[in-house]
Design a protein around this motif. Structure first.
Motif, PDB file in Angstrom:
ATOM      1  N   ASP A 102       0.841  -1.199   0.000  1.00  0.00           N
ATOM      2  CA  ASP A 102       0.000   0.000   0.000  1.00  0.00           C
ATOM      3  C   ASP A 102       0.878   1.252   0.000  1.00  0.00           C
ATOM      4  O   ASP A 102       0.561   2.253  -0.641  1.00  0.00           O
ATOM      5  CB  ASP A 102      -0.910  -0.005   1.232  1.00  0.00           C
ATOM      6  N   VAL A 103       1.994   1.160   0.724  1.00  0.00           N
ATOM      7  CA  VAL A 103       2.958   2.263   0.769  1.00  0.00           C
ATOM      8  C   VAL A 103       3.821   2.276  -0.491  1.00  0.00           C
ATOM      9  O   VAL A 103       3.998   3.321  -1.136  1.00  0.00           O
ATOM     10  CB  VAL A 103       3.856   2.138   2.017  1.00  0.00           C
ATOM     11  N   TRP A 104       4.353   1.127  -0.862  1.00  0.00           N
ATOM     12  CA  TRP A 104       5.320   1.028  -1.954  1.00  0.00           C
ATOM     13  C   TRP A 104       4.772   1.585  -3.265  1.00  0.00           C
ATOM     14  O   TRP A 104       5.496   2.224  -4.041  1.00  0.00           O
ATOM     15  CB  TRP A 104       5.723  -0.428  -2.130  1.00  0.00           C
ATOM     16  N   ARG A 105       3.477   1.335  -3.521  1.00  0.00           N
ATOM     17  CA  ARG A 105       2.883   1.803  -4.775  1.00  0.00           C
ATOM     18  C   ARG A 105       2.938   3.326  -4.916  1.00  0.00           C
ATOM     19  O   ARG A 105       2.850   3.850  -6.017  1.00  0.00           O
ATOM     20  CB  ARG A 105       1.428   1.336  -4.879  1.00  0.00           C
ATOM     21  N   HIS A 106       3.101   4.031  -3.806  1.00  0.00           N
ATOM     22  CA  HIS A 106       3.227   5.487  -3.869  1.00  0.00           C
ATOM     23  C   HIS A 106       4.617   5.907  -4.339  1.00  0.00           C
ATOM     24  O   HIS A 106       4.836   7.094  -4.633  1.00  0.00           O
ATOM     25  CB  HIS A 106       2.950   6.108  -2.499  1.00  0.00           C
ATOM     26  N   PHE A 107       5.551   4.962  -4.420  1.00  0.00           N
ATOM     27  CA  PHE A 107       6.936   5.301  -4.720  1.00  0.00           C
ATOM     28  C   PHE A 107       7.500   4.587  -5.944  1.00  0.00           C
ATOM     29  O   PHE A 107       8.556   4.973  -6.437  1.00  0.00           O
ATOM     30  CB  PHE A 107       7.825   4.988  -3.507  1.00  0.00           C
ATOM     31  N   ASP A 108       6.814   3.542  -6.457  1.00  0.00           N
ATOM     32  CA  ASP A 108       7.337   2.832  -7.620  1.00  0.00           C
ATOM     33  C   ASP A 108       6.695   3.360  -8.900  1.00  0.00           C
ATOM     34  O   ASP A 108       6.153   4.473  -8.921  1.00  0.00           O
ATOM     35  CB  ASP A 108       7.160   1.317  -7.456  1.00  0.00           C
ATOM     36  N   ASP A 109       6.707   2.571  -9.957  1.00  0.00           N
ATOM     37  CA  ASP A 109       6.180   3.031 -11.246  1.00  0.00           C
ATOM     38  C   ASP A 109       4.717   3.445 -11.184  1.00  0.00           C
ATOM     39  O   ASP A 109       4.264   4.272 -11.974  1.00  0.00           O
ATOM     40  CB  ASP A 109       6.337   1.929 -12.302  1.00  0.00           C
ATOM     41  N   ALA A 110       3.967   2.858 -10.237  1.00  0.00           N
ATOM     42  CA  ALA A 110       2.544   3.200 -10.131  1.00  0.00           C
ATOM     43  C   ALA A 110       2.345   4.694  -9.900  1.00  0.00           C
ATOM     44  O   ALA A 110       1.384   5.295 -10.386  1.00  0.00           O
ATOM     45  CB  ALA A 110       1.894   2.406  -9.002  1.00  0.00           C
ATOM     46  N   ALA A 111       3.263   5.299  -9.151  1.00  0.00           N
ATOM     47  CA  ALA A 111       3.150   6.732  -8.877  1.00  0.00           C
ATOM     48  C   ALA A 111       3.292   7.557 -10.149  1.00  0.00           C
ATOM     49  O   ALA A 111       2.654   8.600 -10.303  1.00  0.00           O
ATOM     50  CB  ALA A 111       4.211   7.144  -7.861  1.00  0.00           C
ATOM     51  N   PHE A 112       4.110   7.074 -11.081  1.00  0.00           N
ATOM     52  CA  PHE A 112       4.333   7.793 -12.335  1.00  0.00           C
ATOM     53  C   PHE A 112       3.258   7.484 -13.374  1.00  0.00           C
ATOM     54  O   PHE A 112       3.167   8.148 -14.398  1.00  0.00           O
ATOM     55  CB  PHE A 112       5.716   7.452 -12.891  1.00  0.00           C
ATOM     56  N   GLN A 113       2.470   6.463 -13.102  1.00  0.00           N
ATOM     57  CA  GLN A 113       1.366   6.111 -13.994  1.00  0.00           C
ATOM     58  C   GLN A 113       0.081   6.857 -13.648  1.00  0.00           C
ATOM     59  O   GLN A 113      -0.930   6.698 -14.302  1.00  0.00           O
ATOM     60  CB  GLN A 113       1.117   4.601 -13.936  1.00  0.00           C
TER      61      GLN A 113
ATOM     62  N   ASP B  91      -5.833   3.912  -8.089  1.00  0.00           N
ATOM     63  CA  ASP B  91      -6.114   2.872  -7.094  1.00  0.00           C
ATOM     64  C   ASP B  91      -5.083   2.830  -5.971  1.00  0.00           C
ATOM     65  O   ASP B  91      -4.989   1.837  -5.254  1.00  0.00           O
ATOM     66  CB  ASP B  91      -6.206   1.500  -7.764  1.00  0.00           C
ATOM     67  N   LEU B  92      -4.314   3.905  -5.801  1.00  0.00           N
ATOM     68  CA  LEU B  92      -3.374   3.948  -4.688  1.00  0.00           C
ATOM     69  C   LEU B  92      -4.151   4.019  -3.372  1.00  0.00           C
ATOM     70  O   LEU B  92      -5.172   4.704  -3.274  1.00  0.00           O
ATOM     71  CB  LEU B  92      -2.449   5.152  -4.823  1.00  0.00           C
ATOM     72  N   VAL B  93      -3.656   3.308  -2.373  1.00  0.00           N
ATOM     73  CA  VAL B  93      -4.351   3.210  -1.084  1.00  0.00           C
ATOM     74  C   VAL B  93      -3.795   4.262  -0.136  1.00  0.00           C
ATOM     75  O   VAL B  93      -2.643   4.175   0.297  1.00  0.00           O
ATOM     76  CB  VAL B  93      -4.184   1.803  -0.474  1.00  0.00           C
ATOM     77  N   ASP B  94      -4.627   5.243   0.202  1.00  0.00           N
ATOM     78  CA  ASP B  94      -4.188   6.244   1.173  1.00  0.00           C
ATOM     79  C   ASP B  94      -4.436   5.734   2.593  1.00  0.00           C
ATOM     80  O   ASP B  94      -4.984   4.637   2.798  1.00  0.00           O
ATOM     81  CB  ASP B  94      -4.848   7.604   0.934  1.00  0.00           C
ATOM     82  N   GLU B  95      -4.046   6.505   3.563  1.00  0.00           N
ATOM     83  CA  GLU B  95      -4.121   6.058   4.953  1.00  0.00           C
ATOM     84  C   GLU B  95      -5.554   5.810   5.412  1.00  0.00           C
ATOM     85  O   GLU B  95      -5.833   4.847   6.125  1.00  0.00           O
ATOM     86  CB  GLU B  95      -3.431   7.086   5.857  1.00  0.00           C
ATOM     87  N   GLN B  96      -6.474   6.669   4.993  1.00  0.00           N
ATOM     88  CA  GLN B  96      -7.869   6.505   5.405  1.00  0.00           C
ATOM     89  C   GLN B  96      -8.471   5.231   4.820  1.00  0.00           C
ATOM     90  O   GLN B  96      -9.170   4.478   5.503  1.00  0.00           O
ATOM     91  CB  GLN B  96      -8.693   7.718   4.970  1.00  0.00           C
ATOM     92  N   LEU B  97      -8.190   4.970   3.542  1.00  0.00           N
ATOM     93  CA  LEU B  97      -8.712   3.756   2.907  1.00  0.00           C
ATOM     94  C   LEU B  97      -8.097   2.517   3.533  1.00  0.00           C
ATOM     95  O   LEU B  97      -8.774   1.502   3.725  1.00  0.00           O
ATOM     96  CB  LEU B  97      -8.433   3.802   1.404  1.00  0.00           C
ATOM     97  N   TYR B  98      -6.826   2.585   3.855  1.00  0.00           N
ATOM     98  CA  TYR B  98      -6.157   1.471   4.534  1.00  0.00           C
ATOM     99  C   TYR B  98      -6.849   1.178   5.863  1.00  0.00           C
ATOM    100  O   TYR B  98      -7.162   0.030   6.177  1.00  0.00           O
ATOM    101  CB  TYR B  98      -4.691   1.835   4.753  1.00  0.00           C
ATOM    102  N   GLN B  99      -7.130   2.211   6.624  1.00  0.00           N
ATOM    103  CA  GLN B  99      -7.756   2.036   7.934  1.00  0.00           C
ATOM    104  C   GLN B  99      -9.161   1.472   7.829  1.00  0.00           C
ATOM    105  O   GLN B  99      -9.508   0.514   8.532  1.00  0.00           O
ATOM    106  CB  GLN B  99      -7.777   3.366   8.677  1.00  0.00           C
ATOM    107  N   THR B 100      -9.987   2.040   6.962  1.00  0.00           N
ATOM    108  CA  THR B 100     -11.379   1.587   6.869  1.00  0.00           C
ATOM    109  C   THR B 100     -11.468   0.171   6.311  1.00  0.00           C
ATOM    110  O   THR B 100     -12.295  -0.632   6.769  1.00  0.00           O
ATOM    111  CB  THR B 100     -12.203   2.549   6.005  1.00  0.00           C
ATOM    112  N   THR B 101     -10.628  -0.157   5.342  1.00  0.00           N
ATOM    113  CA  THR B 101     -10.649  -1.502   4.772  1.00  0.00           C
ATOM    114  C   THR B 101     -10.156  -2.529   5.786  1.00  0.00           C
ATOM    115  O   THR B 101     -10.729  -3.618   5.917  1.00  0.00           O
ATOM    116  CB  THR B 101      -9.785  -1.562   3.506  1.00  0.00           C
ATOM    117  N   TYR B 102      -9.120  -2.176   6.511  1.00  0.00           N
ATOM    118  CA  TYR B 102      -8.585  -3.075   7.544  1.00  0.00           C
ATOM    119  C   TYR B 102      -9.651  -3.346   8.609  1.00  0.00           C
ATOM    120  O   TYR B 102      -9.832  -4.492   9.050  1.00  0.00           O
ATOM    121  CB  TYR B 102      -7.348  -2.439   8.177  1.00  0.00           C
ATOM    122  N   GLN B 103     -10.368  -2.315   9.009  1.00  0.00           N
ATOM    123  CA  GLN B 103     -11.420  -2.490  10.013  1.00  0.00           C
ATOM    124  C   GLN B 103     -12.507  -3.423   9.505  1.00  0.00           C
ATOM    125  O   GLN B 103     -13.052  -4.245  10.259  1.00  0.00           O
ATOM    126  CB  GLN B 103     -12.015  -1.142  10.409  1.00  0.00           C
TER     127      GLN B 103
END
Length: 220
Positions: free
Chosen positions: A93-104, A108-120
């Motif tokens: 979830d973090v890595w995608r913000h820094f690899d090729d996905a960020a330049f694409q 569908d990048l997972v921000d902190e709020q989405l990470y929290q709500t989905t985890y719950q």
């Protein structure tokens, strides 16, 4: 030891959990454990607690973020009716913000709020059935808190910790074990890319997990 006899535990997560497992293998059968911390935990439970007959199921999948994990949660976790569930998710979830996905410019990048709500939601789907859920911290093999990726991993780990506390679950701070190791030894001993452990790195993870369940290494 915290685990009860004749129980089933499902390990869910990404490539760190997957670690080369054979997807076609029978759950808890030959080839199903992968070559990482899940295999080490299974070996430790069988070797020193054979009478407990713990069934260990590895359901890590390479590349998973929490959304991909959520999409298969019912089939790969709940359907096994596990007594215990261990979750390690967040570094992708973090890595995608820094690899090729960020330049694409992906949407569908997972921000902190989405990470929290989905985890719950995953916890809500599982808590009534399982005797306990273990929340493992996402982690990186890097002590530099000024590094942008490590700093973001730290924030996602804080969310995982908050969810464990809120839901009365066991939080296993893998990052703390990693940081302790890195105080005296270079990361290249345990990883090639700061994220994926080698066997020695997986031993760090397995040891921390086993200690969290009061595993007795002196039992034999």
């Amino acid at each position: 030891m915290l685990l009860e006899k004749n129980s089933t535990i499902v390990f869910a997560g990404d490539s760190v959990t997957d670690c080369g497992r054979t997807y076609e293998a029978e759950p808890a059968g030959w080839g199903s454990f992968g070559d990482g911390y899940v295999s080490l935990i299974n070996a430790a439970l069988v070797a020193l607690y054979p009478e407990y007959r713990i069934k260990v199921i590895n359901k890590g999948v390479n590349g998973d973020d929490i959304l991909k994990l959520a999409a298969r949660w019912q089939k790969d976790v709940v359907a096994f009716q596990p007594d215990y569930v261990s979750i390690l998710i967040g570094v992708n979830d973090v890595w995608r913000h820094f690899d090729d996905a960020a330049f694409q410019h992906r949407a569908d990048l997972v921000d902190e709020q989405l990470y929290q709500t989905t985890y719950q939601k995953l916890i809500d789907q599982t808590k009534a059935q399982a005797k306990q859920i273990f929340i493992m911290s996402p982690f990186m093999f890097d002590l530099n808190l000024q590094d942008p990726m490590r700093a973001l991993v730290q924030r996602y780990a804080a969310i995982a910790r908050e969810l464990a506390t809120k839901n009365d679950l066991i939080y296993i701070d893998i990052q703390a074990a990693v940081d302790h190791f890195l105080q005296s030894t270079s990361s290249y001993i345990v990883t090639a890319d700061r994220v994926h452990p080698n066997l020695k790195g997986h031993m760090l993870v397995a040891n921390k997990w086993l200690n969290a369940i009061d595993y007795d290494w002196r039992r034999c």
